[in-house]
Write an enzyme that holds these catalytic residues in place. Structure first.
Site, PDB file in Angstrom:
ATOM      1  N   LYS A  54      -5.736  -3.220  13.521  1.00 25.52           N
ATOM      2  CA  LYS A  54      -5.063  -2.148  14.244  1.00 25.52           C
ATOM      3  C   LYS A  54      -5.492  -2.159  15.715  1.00 25.52           C
ATOM      4  O   LYS A  54      -6.635  -2.468  16.047  1.00 25.52           O
ATOM      5  CB  LYS A  54      -5.359  -0.796  13.601  1.00 25.52           C
ATOM      6  CG  LYS A  54      -4.681  -0.627  12.245  1.00 25.52           C
ATOM      7  CD  LYS A  54      -4.859   0.784  11.718  1.00 25.52           C
ATOM      8  CE  LYS A  54      -4.012   1.011  10.469  1.00 25.52           C
ATOM      9  NZ  LYS A  54      -4.492   0.250   9.305  1.00 25.52           N
ATOM     10  N   GLU A  84       0.834  -1.197   0.000  1.00 21.76           N
ATOM     11  CA  GLU A  84       0.000   0.000   0.000  1.00 21.76           C
ATOM     12  C   GLU A  84       0.872   1.252   0.000  1.00 21.76           C
ATOM     13  O   GLU A  84       2.053   1.208   0.362  1.00 21.76           O
ATOM     14  CB  GLU A  84      -0.918   0.007   1.218  1.00 21.76           C
ATOM     15  CG  GLU A  84      -0.163   0.143   2.518  1.00 21.76           C
ATOM     16  CD  GLU A  84      -1.073   0.409   3.708  1.00 21.76           C
ATOM     17  OE1 GLU A  84      -1.551   1.547   3.816  1.00 21.76           O
ATOM     18  OE2 GLU A  84      -1.286  -0.513   4.500  1.00 21.76           O
TER      19      GLU A  84
END
Length: 281
Positions: free
Chosen positions: A139, A9
């Site tokens: 996360k 990414e």
């Protein structure tokens, strides 16, 4: 043997870290993939075009900021308007699949936030994109239990890499078990091949960081940072960067060091799985 490519990414380059640390990290991830014998393909939008693989000059420009962040809900508009952008997990997964890349390495995926109705587009992207994604779990700022439940509902194959517990990004484990485990890149590649044969979406290969922080300590910092965000009226797309910045401050920068470590470890593992997949062709 088929080409072994790994998608990376670009949001970490454009929004994840300050300059020039962001550029150094992005280049280090590409180098980590190359050292394992695979081909890195960092994905981004550059002046209204999808780039699958960036030149050093393009990476330098993107790293200096001032560009958008592309997720699925604004991807078409950004391209139509000729803009440059870093791609989130959701956008990178979608674009990697469209360009026939089967393995993607990231840090942590988005998921379900404690705030009602705040769910990451990453979850739906994983559900509908047949890809193998290497990440160190969701996360740390997320509701891990709810995120794991949502992954189950969406039919995303969650597989622990040498672990029976869901890694929690900065922490190598958590109280939550994963439904399956593999011990090698080849085993992971075989699970992914079976998922493709069955017409399933992504395989999320969760890779615990080698040296992380205790789960309970990070959870306490997250609770403190969430309380501060609520009092300050921080919500929506501003919440995640705010919380990650506060975690860095509360940990004396240790979360940043762990983040860099897990990104590199995930890139290496993704390259090894890509090579194993190529060998199965």
């Amino acid at each position: 043997m088929a080409e072994a490519s790994v998608a990376l990414e670009s949001a970490v380059l454009t929004h994840g870290l300050p300059y020039p640390l962001n550029l150094r990290t992005a280049l280090a991830l590409e180098e980590a993939v190359r050292r394992e014998g695979a081909i890195p393909k960092t994905i981004a939008l550059v002046e209204g075009e999808v780039r699958v693989g960036l030149s050093p000059g393009e990476m330098e420009i993107l790293a200096q900021g001032g560009v958008e962040k592309a997720s699925l809900w604004n991807l078409a508009a950004l391209l139509a308007q000729g803009k440059s952008a870093g791609t989130t997990v959701a956008a990178t997964v979608h674009l990697a699949h469209r360009h026939a890349i089967e393995v993607f390495a990231t840090g942590g995926i988005g998921g379900v936030h404690p705030e009602p109705f705040d769910e990451s587009a990453d979850l739906m992207a994983l559900a509908r994109s047949p890809l193998l994604v290497v990440a160190s779990g969701p996360k740390a700022i997320l509701d891990l239990r709810a995120t794991l439940e949502r992954l189950e509902t969406l039919g995303v194959s969650v597989v622990g890499y040498r672990t029976d517990r869901l890694p929690a990004f900065f922490s190598p484990d958590s109280p939550f078990p994963v439904p399956a485990r593999v011990e090698s890149p080849l085993e992971a590649a075989r699970v992914y091949r079976k998922a493709r044969e069955l017409g399933l979406g992504a395989v999320l290969l969760v890779n615990p960081v080698s040296r992380g922080l205790p789960y309970e300590q990070v959870a306490a910092w997250v609770e403190e940072a969430n309380g501060e965000a609520a009092r300050a009226g921080v919500f929506g797309k501003a919440l995640t960067p705010y919380l990650l910045r506060r975690l860095s401050q509360l940990s004396g920068g240790e979360t940043d060091r762990v983040n860099e470590r897990l990104l590199l470890e995930n890139a290496r593992l993704a390259a090894q799985v890509a090579l194993a997949l190529a060998g199965l062709e």
